[in-house]
Enzyme design. Structure first.
Site, PDB file in Angstrom:
ATOM      1  NE  ARG A  34      30.927  45.119  49.534  1.00  0.00           N
ATOM      2  CZ  ARG A  34      30.126  44.087  49.691  1.00  0.00           C
ATOM      3  NH1 ARG A  34      29.292  43.769  48.732  1.00  0.00           N
ATOM      4  NH2 ARG A  34      30.146  43.382  50.794  1.00  0.00           N
ATOM      5  CE  LYS A  38      29.084  50.274  55.981  1.00  0.00           C
ATOM      6  NZ  LYS A  38      28.533  49.172  55.289  1.00  0.00           N
ATOM      7  CB  ALA A  81      37.685  41.878  48.941  1.00  0.00           C
ATOM      8  CE  LYS A 156      37.637  32.107  49.170  1.00  0.00           C
ATOM      9  NZ  LYS A 156      37.932  33.568  49.038  1.00  0.00           N
ATOM     10  N   PRO A 181      42.917  29.309  54.232  1.00  0.00           N
ATOM     11  CG  PRO A 181      42.490  31.434  55.076  1.00  0.00           C
ATOM     12  CD  PRO A 181      42.534  30.669  53.798  1.00  0.00           C
ATOM     13  CB  VAL A 182      40.696  25.461  58.283  1.00  0.00           C
ATOM     14  CG1 VAL A 182      41.415  24.435  57.430  1.00  0.00           C
ATOM     15  CG2 VAL A 182      41.573  25.891  59.467  1.00  0.00           C
ATOM     16  CB  VAL A 184      39.658  32.617  60.159  1.00  0.00           C
ATOM     17  CG1 VAL A 184      40.646  33.605  60.767  1.00  0.00           C
ATOM     18  CG2 VAL A 184      40.198  32.072  58.840  1.00  0.00           C
TER      19      VAL A 184
HETATM   20  P1  NAP Z   1      34.564  39.246  56.167  1.00  0.00           P
HETATM   21  O1  NAP Z   1      34.974  39.789  57.469  1.00  0.00           O
HETATM   22  O2  NAP Z   1      33.120  39.059  55.869  1.00  0.00           O
HETATM   23  O3  NAP Z   1      35.226  40.117  55.020  1.00  0.00           O
HETATM   24  C1  NAP Z   1      34.846  40.025  53.680  1.00  0.00           C
HETATM   25  C2  NAP Z   1      35.473  41.194  52.949  1.00  0.00           C
HETATM   26  O4  NAP Z   1      35.193  41.083  51.538  1.00  0.00           O
HETATM   27  C3  NAP Z   1      34.937  42.536  53.413  1.00  0.00           C
HETATM   28  O5  NAP Z   1      36.006  43.449  53.460  1.00  0.00           O
HETATM   29  C4  NAP Z   1      33.937  42.889  52.318  1.00  0.00           C
HETATM   30  O6  NAP Z   1      33.798  44.278  52.149  1.00  0.00           O
HETATM   31  C5  NAP Z   1      34.650  42.311  51.107  1.00  0.00           C
HETATM   32  N1  NAP Z   1      33.705  42.111  50.020  1.00  0.00           N
HETATM   33  C6  NAP Z   1      32.687  41.235  49.933  1.00  0.00           C
HETATM   34  N2  NAP Z   1      32.039  41.379  48.772  1.00  0.00           N
HETATM   35  C7  NAP Z   1      32.659  42.397  48.105  1.00  0.00           C
HETATM   36  C8  NAP Z   1      32.449  43.050  46.861  1.00  0.00           C
HETATM   37  N3  NAP Z   1      31.450  42.705  46.026  1.00  0.00           N
HETATM   38  N4  NAP Z   1      33.290  44.056  46.498  1.00  0.00           N
HETATM   39  C9  NAP Z   1      34.295  44.434  47.322  1.00  0.00           C
HETATM   40  N5  NAP Z   1      34.541  43.862  48.525  1.00  0.00           N
HETATM   41  C10 NAP Z   1      33.725  42.864  48.901  1.00  0.00           C
HETATM   42  O7  NAP Z   1      35.212  37.816  55.917  1.00  0.00           O
HETATM   43  P2  NAP Z   1      36.664  37.252  56.262  1.00  0.00           P
HETATM   44  O8  NAP Z   1      36.469  36.132  57.190  1.00  0.00           O
HETATM   45  O9  NAP Z   1      37.621  38.311  56.605  1.00  0.00           O
HETATM   46  O10 NAP Z   1      37.005  36.638  54.843  1.00  0.00           O
HETATM   47  C11 NAP Z   1      37.923  37.254  53.986  1.00  0.00           C
HETATM   48  C12 NAP Z   1      38.383  36.249  52.967  1.00  0.00           C
HETATM   49  O11 NAP Z   1      38.885  35.100  53.608  1.00  0.00           O
HETATM   50  C13 NAP Z   1      37.300  35.787  52.011  1.00  0.00           C
HETATM   51  O12 NAP Z   1      37.921  35.631  50.753  1.00  0.00           O
HETATM   52  C14 NAP Z   1      36.912  34.421  52.587  1.00  0.00           C
HETATM   53  O13 NAP Z   1      36.415  33.600  51.584  1.00  0.00           O
HETATM   54  C15 NAP Z   1      38.258  33.944  53.084  1.00  0.00           C
HETATM   55  N6  NAP Z   1      38.199  32.908  54.120  1.00  0.00           N
HETATM   56  C16 NAP Z   1      37.623  33.177  55.361  1.00  0.00           C
HETATM   57  C17 NAP Z   1      37.595  32.164  56.327  1.00  0.00           C
HETATM   58  C18 NAP Z   1      37.004  32.393  57.694  1.00  0.00           C
HETATM   59  O14 NAP Z   1      36.763  31.412  58.413  1.00  0.00           O
HETATM   60  N7  NAP Z   1      36.776  33.630  58.122  1.00  0.00           N
HETATM   61  C19 NAP Z   1      38.140  30.903  56.037  1.00  0.00           C
HETATM   62  C20 NAP Z   1      38.714  30.685  54.787  1.00  0.00           C
HETATM   63  C21 NAP Z   1      38.746  31.703  53.845  1.00  0.00           C
HETATM   64  P3  NAP Z   1      32.574  45.071  52.828  1.00  0.00           P
HETATM   65  O15 NAP Z   1      33.081  45.568  54.131  1.00  0.00           O
HETATM   66  O16 NAP Z   1      32.322  46.176  51.875  1.00  0.00           O
HETATM   67  O17 NAP Z   1      31.417  44.137  52.964  1.00  0.00           O
END
Ligand code: NAP
Length: 339
Positions: A34, A38, A81, A156, A181-182, A184
């Protein structure tokens, strides 16, 4: 293997691991952030050797700017994302709109660039909610949106459904599938922690004094990323329209705490032992918004099977106990948690 892959959200926990594994395989990677000013230095610090093999583009899920450039020259997209906040937003549209619009935008620009392989990071949130009488789930199940599920779960589910409908109507040539994923866990690389990692952090830093009567399924970030990459590499017919839950097993939080105590005793001085009675959780929820979020989950089993993913993509998940130990150790090694 595809030569150049666009990974949306390379700053994120899962996105970063997908970038890492692609670079390790010798691929070129485009990633969207985004705020390029940064985020790019942080990404370059993590992959100092990547040089020109890693290109960083500024592109928000809610704007068309930057998406043409990010997709140009790519062979596949891993669309990771999506907003994943710790707390519940005041307005569910803060999550639902970017999740849905962002996914459709990523698909539209991928199609525009002639890309025909697209893997969406969906979630078990799109599988296992809104069915009060059901404990066991797999890739064939869908969250029931008529059941008034929390905003993240809705975001989601809506995003995955919208993506599948869009591909069917607008890009039948595209090979689309999702990884679901569940919760993570696994190694962490910096203090910008994903919501899922916050839970282990709170178990080992003593900020959860009593263990609530709830549980979750565990998956390792390295397996989640691997599933994305195998889904990009696999023959089209084996992955087209598929859903790939990554999940090892369901564990109660008490079992997770016990596992960390057993496998990393030197980090476990603050790991809670005593259980929180449900009545106390409900009482605390009257004052603490975070407790309010979990009371609906007290006593619930949501066991999502990842067997289908192991069979179709042909790999075996890392055991949950190993994942939890690695999570705890890396939080301490990186200085994020003091024990
Ligand atoms: P994370 O570390 O919070 O990463 C979220 C990512 O999405 C970041 O790179 C963030 O970018 C980006 N993002 C959020 N809003 C955005 C926007 N408006 N425009 C562009 N980029 C945006 O979370 P994560 O755990 O890696 O999750 C990534 C994906 O996996 C998500 O789709 C989440 O729903 C899915 N997921 C996660 C888990 C889990 O347990 N971690 C489980 C199931 C599914 P910025 O750096 O700019 O904020």
């Amino acid at each position: 293997m595809a030569g150049t892959v666009l990974v949306t959200g390379g700053t994120g926990y899962i996105g970063g691991e997908v970038v890492d594994q692609l670079l390790a395989k010798g691929c070129r990677v485009h990633t969207t952030v985004r705020n390029k000013q940064k985020s790019e230095p942080r990404l370059r610090e993590r992959w100092p050797e990547a040089g020109e093999r890693l290109k960083v583009f500024q592109a928000d899920l809610m704007s068309d700017d930057g998406w043409v450039e990010a997709n140009a020259g790519c062979d596949a997209v891993a669309h990771v994302a999506s907003p994943f906040p710790l707390g519940r937003p005041k307005d569910k549209d803060e999550l639902v709109i970017p999740a849905r619009e962002g996914t459709l935008r990523a698909l539209r620009f991928a199609k525009g660039a002639g890309i025909t392989r697209f893997v969406q990071t969906s979630s078990a949130a799109a599988i296992a909610y809104g069915h009060p009488a059901q404990d066991h789930f797999d890739h064939t199940d869908w969250t029931n949106l008529d059941a008034n599920v929390p905003p993240y779960i809705e975001s989601k589910t809506v995003a995955e459904r919208a993506a599948r409908e869009w591909v069917q109507e607008n890009a039948p040539e595209m090979v689309f599938c999702s990884v679901n994923p569940v919760a993570v866990f696994g190694p962490v690389y910096n203090d910008d922690l994903s919501t899922s990692i916050e839970m282990v952090k709170r178990i080992i830093n003593g900020s959860i004094p009593l263990i609530p009567n709830m549980g979750i399924c565990v998956t390792d970030v390295r397996d989640v990323a691997k599933a994305h990459i195998l889904a990009i590499e696999a023959p089209a017919d084996s992955v087209r329209d598929e859903r790939f839950p990554t999940s090892v097993k369901f564990m109660w939080i008490g079992e997770m705490a016990e596992c960390i105590r057993q496998r990393a005793p030197e980090l476990s001085g603050k790991v809670p032992k005593r259980r929180m009675p449900d009545w106390l959780a409900h009482t605390l929820a009257l004052f603490m918004p975070e407790m309010k979020q979990i009371t609906g989950e007290l006593g619930n089993v949501r066991d999502v099977s990842g067997k289908h993913t192991e069979e179709v993509l042909g790999f075996t998940f890392i055991p949950a106990e190993e994942t939890l130990e690695v999570t705890a150790r890396s939080l301490v090694e990186r200085g994020i948690v003091k024990v």
